[in-house]
Design a protein around this motif. Structure first.
Motif, mmCIF file in Angstrom:
data_model
loop_
_atom_site.group_PDB
_atom_site.id
_atom_site.type_symbol
_atom_site.label_atom_id
_atom_site.label_comp_id
_atom_site.label_asym_id
_atom_site.label_seq_id
_atom_site.Cartn_x
_atom_site.Cartn_y
_atom_site.Cartn_z
ATOM 1 N N GLU A 6 0.830 -1.199 0.000
ATOM 2 C CA GLU A 6 0.000 0.000 0.000
ATOM 3 C C GLU A 6 0.864 1.249 0.000
ATOM 4 O O GLU A 6 1.989 1.246 0.505
ATOM 5 N N CYS A 22 -2.785 0.212 -3.878
ATOM 6 C CA CYS A 22 -2.380 -1.090 -3.352
ATOM 7 C C CYS A 22 -2.115 -2.014 -4.524
ATOM 8 O O CYS A 22 -3.012 -2.253 -5.336
ATOM 9 N N TRP A 36 -10.879 -2.048 0.463
ATOM 10 C CA TRP A 36 -10.202 -1.271 1.499
ATOM 11 C C TRP A 36 -11.016 -1.356 2.789
ATOM 12 O O TRP A 36 -12.252 -1.199 2.769
ATOM 13 N N CYS A 95 -5.546 -2.707 2.698
ATOM 14 C CA CYS A 95 -5.948 -3.244 1.407
ATOM 15 C C CYS A 95 -6.195 -4.746 1.557
ATOM 16 O O CYS A 95 -5.532 -5.419 2.351
ATOM 17 N N GLY A 111 -2.856 -6.194 3.099
ATOM 18 C CA GLY A 111 -1.690 -5.340 3.117
ATOM 19 C C GLY A 111 -1.278 -5.029 4.539
ATOM 20 O O GLY A 111 -1.943 -5.421 5.507
#
Length: 120
Positions: A6, A22, A36, A95, A111
């Motif tokens: 990200e 991302c 997200w 993410c 992420g």
């Protein structure tokens, strides 16, 4: 090894904008949904926005009309354009990508998170 990297977080004044990105890498499988989420201390992680491989989108009520999610399927990248930011949008944004591994199997990756702070 699958990685979701990200970028784009930071400090912004109320009413300002930020764009998060991302990029997913490390898998030969296709990605179905990308999204997200955000989380503040002591609060459960919540969905902010999601986008399917066909481009269908879904938004949390709190961000509808202010945030826009998009993706570049060729680059396995998802974006979150955040406009008219409010202090209550302050959170760590994560993410998420769901990979289709065949035979009805799906695997979700996350992420590392990026901090978004909305403050004057």
């Amino acid at each position: 090894q699958v990685q979701l990297v990200e970028s784009g977080g930071g400090l912004v004044q109320p009413g300002g904008s930020l764009r998060l990105s991302c990029a997913a890498s490390g898998s030969t499988f296709s990605i179905t949904a990308m999204g997200w989420y955000r989380q503040t201390p002591g609060v459960q992680r919540e969905l902010v926005a999601a986008v399917s491989s066909s481009g269908s989108t879904h938004y949390a009520d709190s961000v509808q009309g202010r945030f826009s999610i998009s993706r570049d399927n060729a680059k396995n990248t998802v974006f979150l354009q955040m406009n008219s930011l409010k202090p209550e949008d302050t959170a760590v944004y994560y993410c998420n990508a769901v990979f289709s591994e065949g035979a009805g199997n799906f695997r979700t990756y996350w992420g590392q998170g990026t901090q978004v702070t909305v403050s004057s």
